[in-house]
Design a protein around this motif. Structure first.
Motif, PDB file in Angstrom:
ATOM      1  N   HIS A   8     110.917 118.631 -63.740  1.00 45.45           N
ATOM      2  CA  HIS A   8     109.461 118.649 -63.660  1.00 45.45           C
ATOM      3  C   HIS A   8     108.994 119.011 -62.246  1.00 45.45           C
ATOM      4  O   HIS A   8     109.656 118.663 -61.252  1.00 45.45           O
ATOM      5  N   GLY A  27     101.922 117.756 -60.904  1.00 39.87           N
ATOM      6  CA  GLY A  27     101.772 117.430 -62.308  1.00 39.87           C
ATOM      7  C   GLY A  27     100.470 117.950 -62.881  1.00 39.87           C
ATOM      8  O   GLY A  27      99.493 118.206 -62.154  1.00 39.87           O
ATOM      9  N   SER A  28     100.467 118.102 -64.202  1.00 38.76           N
ATOM     10  CA  SER A  28      99.264 118.620 -64.862  1.00 38.76           C
ATOM     11  C   SER A  28      98.110 117.629 -64.808  1.00 38.76           C
ATOM     12  O   SER A  28      96.942 118.026 -64.811  1.00 38.76           O
ATOM     13  N   SER A  49      97.990 115.101 -62.376  1.00 34.39           N
ATOM     14  CA  SER A  49      97.827 114.585 -61.019  1.00 34.39           C
ATOM     15  C   SER A  49      96.825 115.429 -60.250  1.00 34.39           C
ATOM     16  O   SER A  49      96.654 116.623 -60.528  1.00 34.39           O
ATOM     17  N   CYS A 109     108.117 113.920 -58.831  1.00 32.59           N
ATOM     18  CA  CYS A 109     107.099 114.096 -59.855  1.00 32.59           C
ATOM     19  C   CYS A 109     106.386 112.765 -60.080  1.00 32.59           C
ATOM     20  O   CYS A 109     106.872 111.706 -59.654  1.00 32.59           O
TER      21      CYS A 109
END
Length: 288
Positions: A191, A195-196, A198, A243
């Protein structure tokens, strides 16, 4: 004669079969490094020879020659030793020591005369590099001029990131920075750090010299991916290169070193861009 009805858990002669218990790699709680040592052998991208990555006491990565050498054959200024997964630039008083790979790397000229033992070792490494080049098993890292600014303006290959008011040079684009933590299957986490869900950083123009002690460079501003507006814990997660899932699991060890390099405008001038990158598809660029 041996019986054909061997009970389970025993050899053919009736002796008990000792089952080997699998041992998992763990990092000691008192270790200053979160890095698993068995996962760090690599190849030098300049000469193709084997190296071992260690974490220096100042938290910077250092490439050491994989074998120990007699301390009498290594100058005092080049003697290193390892302890608890950390590398220290000093002699530990034993008859053996480690030596940084750049001192022996045949792709670089030595900065000072080498002892006869080190000169012979460097010659053997140079012969191995020549064999790798002749067989096509190794291709040196390109050292030519950087690509045109137009080719990297939409997605800088090595962006400059500001974390905790310090600037670092990333090894990959912002959306391709990979987590360094170990998964339950003992593989590196696939990952990304970004992040998508975050919060993301902000691309902004900042002065090329962040310190007053540095001389000003041509081109007053440079593109920087700024994270200083994020919470303190979020900036620590970025600097640890984890991540969001592994940031909540501090017990997980690291399978790789963080790719950050302390940014220096003089040494990394080829990565300075004076224009903001184009926003990625599906994500709008924020402005301060």
């Amino acid at each position: 004669m041996c019986t054909t009805n061997t009970p389970p858990g025993r050899h053919w002669d009736g002796t008990p079969r000792a089952a080997r218990r699998l041992r998992t790699l763990r990092v000691a709680t008192d270790s200053p490094s979160r890095l698993l040592r068995t996962a760090q052998p690599a190849l030098c991208r300049d000469c193709g020879n084997h190296i071992d990555w260690y974490t220096h006491s100042n938290q910077h990565p250092i490439a050491l020659h994989p074998q120990e050498l007699p301390a009498t054959a290594v100058p005092t200024s080049h003697r290193w030793h390892t302890s608890s997964g950390m590398a220290h630039a000093a002699d530990d008083g034993t008859s053996w020591c480690r030596i940084p790979h750049p001192t022996l790397c045949p792709a670089h000229q030595p900065t000072e005369p080498l002892t006869p033992q080190l000169a012979r070792l460097r010659q053997r490494l140079a012969l191995r590099t020549r064999r790798l080049l002749d067989s096509g098993a190794f291709t040196p890292h390109p050292t030519g001029p950087p690509p045109p600014a137009e080719a990297v303006m939409c997605r800088p290959a090595r962006p400059v990131v500001q974390i905790l008011y310090g600037r670092y040079l990333a090894a990959h684009p912002v959306d391709a920075i990979q987590c360094v933590a170990q998964t339950r299957r003992r593989n590196r986490c696939p990952h990304p750090v970004l992040g998508s869900e975050s919060p993301a950083g902000i691309w902004t123009l900042m002065p090329a010299t962040a310190s007053r002690k540095q001389l000003p460079l041509l081109g007053a501003d440079m593109a920087v991916y700024d994270l200083t507006h994020l919470p303190y814990a979020e900036q620590l997660r970025w600097r640890a290169q984890r991540c969001p899932a592994h940031a909540a699991a501090p017990a997980a060890a690291d399978l790789a070193l963080a790719d950050w390099e302390v940014f220096d405008p003089l040494f990394h001038h080829q990565h300075i861009h004076t224009r903001l990158p184009a926003p990625a598809p599906g994500r709008r660029r924020k402005r301060p």
